[in-house]
Design an enzyme around this catalytic site. Structure first.
Site, short mmCIF file in Angstrom:
data_model
loop_
_atom_site.label_atom_id
_atom_site.label_comp_id
_atom_site.label_asym_id
_atom_site.label_seq_id
_atom_site.Cartn_x
_atom_site.Cartn_y
_atom_site.Cartn_z
CB CYS A 196 -0.65 0.01 7.81
SG CYS A 196 -2.48 0.28 7.13
CG HIS A 201 -5.90 1.88 -0.04
ND1 HIS A 201 -5.05 2.57 -0.38
CD2 HIS A 201 -6.02 0.95 0.78
CE1 HIS A 201 -4.00 1.76 -0.03
NE2 HIS A 201 -4.53 0.98 0.53
CB CYS A 215 -0.85 -0.07 1.12
SG CYS A 215 -2.11 -1.29 1.16
#
Length: 382
Positions: free
Chosen positions: A368, A338, A89
């Site tokens: 994260c 996201h 991510c």
């Protein structure tokens, strides 16, 4: 030491899953922000040193070094290389770090950092499920070393989000209250035009499609995800399609091309911890970054921390004591989506624009990442 400067930062709107950007090829999605960067800043396209793009699940239309393909699909110079990186991510946040390191080392002067993800076409974990036809139930099960160290059950983000909620004592209702606030902030930001300067419309999509008018009552009706008893889709980031890009240059490039810097990259670092917990690393990574930078959170005016799940940000807020009012001011990924490999520079684009809007000096970004990792970037508005 030479400095690295941010001159420009743009993004596409976030297209909701199966929404307005669902049909756009990944190369064309990334090309859109690259063309905007080149057109807006007047640097000849053959004088860019590199294009560094983050992307996760690089298969199908995202395969074949999508960074290079995006640049070429934009109709830009054959002479400019591109490289695609995967820090899960945090991939495009890491692309900013690599761009800054290249500039600060003196080896490059003009670098585009960014990312792209088409989650409608390539769903999350598509690359991981590719292991199944090869006889592995998941990417970890075939590794003797991994299984001996961490066990046969593969880590999952949903399990981690639940573990965090349990450890820090958050109820389902707590998570939903936080999530509703994310949507409320995002809708307010859209209404006030806060994203207008950072978004480059595409395919008739002019604004983020993902924020919703919701209620706690609606959220309470949703089923739990994957065996959890607190985590639902309402308290999780939204899958979406999008791309983002930033122009990072040296002081020499500022003078050569008569550019005006908007921010200076003040600090970059990345840390990691237990991969089974997976999503808690922003807490120690933030502490590490502030110590390295000789700063405290009192010096930070705005924070962007990726809302992979509500529990991630809530635990970070609880541990650090930072003000929620200055965190994800315009909503986060629960409302705004996201797009995995594009999220790092998407958040940093919003962080830069929010510092400019509010008059703040320092902004901190963290998120994260799979494997129990977390990047931290501190930028200074100029």
């Amino acid at each position: 030491m030479p400095e690295a400067y941010i001159v420009d930062a743009v993004r596409t709107p976030t297209g909701r899953r199966k929404g307005g950007l669902a049909h756009v090829h990944g190369a064309d999605l990334g090309a859109h922000v690259l063309k905007a960067i080149v057109e807006r800043n007047g640097i000849p396209d053959n004088e860019y040193d590199d294009v560094i793009f983050g992307c996760v699940d690089t298969i199908g239309p995202l395969a074949g070094d999508i960074a290079r393909t995006c640049w070429l699909a934009a109709g830009l110079s054959d002479e400019v290389p591109g490289t695609t990186i995967d820090r899960q991510c945090g991939s495009s946040q890491q692309s900013v770090h690599f761009a800054a390191q290249a500039v600060m080392s003196g080896t490059q002067d003009v670098v585009v950092a960014g990312g792209v993800q088409t989650m409608t076409q390539i769903p999350i974990s598509s690359a991981m499920t590719a292991a199944i036809p090869m006889g592995f139930k998941d990417p970890f099960s075939g590794s003797t070393g991994w299984v001996e160290r961490y066990g046969a059950e593969p880590p999952t983000q949903f399990k981690s989000a639940q573990m965090i909620a349990d450890k820090w004592g958050f109820s389902r209702r707590d998570l939903e209250v936080y999530s509703l606030e994310s949507h409320t902030r995002a809708l307010k930001a859209i209404e006030e035009g806060r994203f207008d300067r950072e978004i480059i419309p595409l395919e008739g999509v002019t604004m983020d499609e993902t924020p919703r008018q919701s209620t706690l009552e609606k959220m309470a009706e949703l089923d739990f995800l994957f065996g959890c008893d607190k985590v639902t889709a309402a308290v999780s980031s939204q899958t979406c399609d999008g791309a983002s890009a930033m122009l990072v240059v040296s002081e020499d490039a500022l003078k050569r091309y008569n550019l005006t810097p908007r921010a200076r990259i003040h600090h970059i670092s990345v840390r990691a911890e237990d991969p089974i917990w997976m999503l808690t690393a922003p807490i120690p990574a933030t502490q590490y970054a502030l110590k390295k930078a000789g700063m405290t959170l009192n010096d930070i005016d705005v924070v962007e921390i990726n809302e992979a799940f509500a529990s991630v940000v809530m635990a970070w807020l609880k541990e650090t004591g930072y003000d929620h009012a200055k965190t994800n001011v315009n909503g986060g990924a629960i409302a705004l989506g996201h797009p995995l490999g594009a999220t790092g520079t998407k958040l940093m684009t919003t962080l830069l624009h929010e510092l400019e809007r509010s008059g703040g000096r320092y902004g901190l970004q963290t998120m994260c990442e799979g494997g129990g990792q977390a990047n931290v970037t501190i930028i200074e508005r100029l």
